[in-house]
Design a protein around this motif. Structure first.
Motif, PDB file in Angstrom:
ATOM      1  N   THR A  54     -23.760  49.026  23.494  1.00  0.00           N
ATOM      2  CA  THR A  54     -22.575  48.177  23.379  1.00  0.00           C
ATOM      3  C   THR A  54     -22.989  46.732  23.186  1.00  0.00           C
ATOM      4  O   THR A  54     -23.884  46.249  23.881  1.00  0.00           O
ATOM      5  CB  THR A  54     -21.703  48.288  24.648  1.00  0.00           C
ATOM      6  N   VAL A  55     -22.314  46.037  22.263  1.00  0.00           N
ATOM      7  CA  VAL A  55     -22.558  44.613  22.029  1.00  0.00           C
ATOM      8  C   VAL A  55     -21.201  43.912  22.014  1.00  0.00           C
ATOM      9  O   VAL A  55     -20.252  44.387  21.385  1.00  0.00           O
ATOM     10  CB  VAL A  55     -23.290  44.377  20.688  1.00  0.00           C
ATOM     11  N   ILE A  56     -21.120  42.783  22.707  1.00  0.00           N
ATOM     12  CA  ILE A  56     -19.911  41.963  22.698  1.00  0.00           C
ATOM     13  C   ILE A  56     -20.261  40.653  22.012  1.00  0.00           C
ATOM     14  O   ILE A  56     -21.114  39.908  22.481  1.00  0.00           O
ATOM     15  CB  ILE A  56     -19.387  41.717  24.131  1.00  0.00           C
ATOM     16  N   ASP A  57     -19.616  40.402  20.893  1.00  0.00           N
ATOM     17  CA  ASP A  57     -19.851  39.201  20.081  1.00  0.00           C
ATOM     18  C   ASP A  57     -18.702  38.233  20.340  1.00  0.00           C
ATOM     19  O   ASP A  57     -17.643  38.327  19.733  1.00  0.00           O
ATOM     20  CB  ASP A  57     -19.941  39.611  18.605  1.00  0.00           C
ATOM     21  N   VAL A  58     -18.907  37.305  21.282  1.00  0.00           N
ATOM     22  CA  VAL A  58     -17.871  36.334  21.652  1.00  0.00           C
ATOM     23  C   VAL A  58     -18.022  35.100  20.775  1.00  0.00           C
ATOM     24  O   VAL A  58     -19.105  34.533  20.677  1.00  0.00           O
ATOM     25  CB  VAL A  58     -17.987  35.950  23.147  1.00  0.00           C
ATOM     26  N   GLY A  59     -16.926  34.681  20.154  1.00  0.00           N
ATOM     27  CA  GLY A  59     -16.983  33.584  19.188  1.00  0.00           C
ATOM     28  C   GLY A  59     -17.614  34.097  17.907  1.00  0.00           C
ATOM     29  O   GLY A  59     -18.528  33.493  17.356  1.00  0.00           O
ATOM     30  N   ALA A  60     -17.145  35.231  17.446  1.00  0.00           N
ATOM     31  CA  ALA A  60     -17.768  35.967  16.344  1.00  0.00           C
ATOM     32  C   ALA A  60     -17.689  35.262  14.992  1.00  0.00           C
ATOM     33  O   ALA A  60     -18.387  35.652  14.064  1.00  0.00           O
ATOM     34  CB  ALA A  60     -17.143  37.360  16.232  1.00  0.00           C
ATOM     35  N   ASN A  61     -16.861  34.244  14.878  1.00  0.00           N
ATOM     36  CA  ASN A  61     -16.688  33.542  13.605  1.00  0.00           C
ATOM     37  C   ASN A  61     -16.334  34.568  12.535  1.00  0.00           C
ATOM     38  O   ASN A  61     -15.412  35.338  12.720  1.00  0.00           O
ATOM     39  CB  ASN A  61     -17.932  32.703  13.283  1.00  0.00           C
TER      40      ASN A  61
END
Length: 175
Positions: A93-100
């Protein structure tokens, strides 16, 4: 910034990208050529966030500045290097916060094809690019919201010409 500085740093990035990326050599060269084509294109044609896109290897890529794929190449180079250093054995699992516009999520999908990705982007215009860049990826979920230490609505400064540097600010122009 001087043109000479930009050229020098772009070539440095190209050399690092060739060294670090796991892509086949010809794909890397094609990507670099495509990057320079877009830089030249936007010298003459204006960049418009959520409208400016390119097709690379049969996939549309919406990019985040007049520099076209430079941000994506930089992301692939820097983050791929860090991932290689950390050498994680299994990423579920990967969480990309501020993914643009989703360049990091795209990189993660390339490196860890079976992982679940959650891409979070608060700015609606940038989020529209993120969603289109990740269309068809059933293991990636996108969310148009921000992440904070408490529930709230915050204002953000946003410049559609430099979307990667948006930030929370009381004088912001987007809720």
């Amino acid at each position: 910034m001087s043109v000479l500085w930009l050229i020098k740093n772009s070539i440095k990035l190209d050399l690092l990208f060739i060294k670090i990326s796991k892509w086949p050599f010809l794909k890397k060269i094609y990507f670099i050529a495509h990057k320079y084509f877009l830089i030249i294109k936007h010298t003459f044609m204006p960049f418009k966030l959520s409208q400016s896109k390119t097709s690379f290897m049969g996939k549309d890529i919406y990019y985040d500045s007049r520099y076209g794929l430079v941000g994506y190449q930089s992301m692939m180079t820097r983050h791929q290097y860090l991932i290689q250093l950390a050498n994680p054995s299994k990423v579920k699992t990967v969480i990309d916060v501020g993914a643009n516009v989703g360049f990091f999520s795209m990189l993660i999908r390339d490196i860890f094809p079976s992982s679940k990705i959650y891409s979070i982007e608060p700015v609606p215009l940038t989020y529209s690019c993120l969603k289109r860049n990740l269309v068809g990826d059933r293991k990636t979920h996108t969310y148009n919201l921000g992440v904070s230490d408490r529930p709230r609505i915050a204002k953000m400064n946003f410049n559609s010409q430099l979307s990667a540097i948006s930030q929370i600010s009381s004088a912001g122009d987007i809720d």
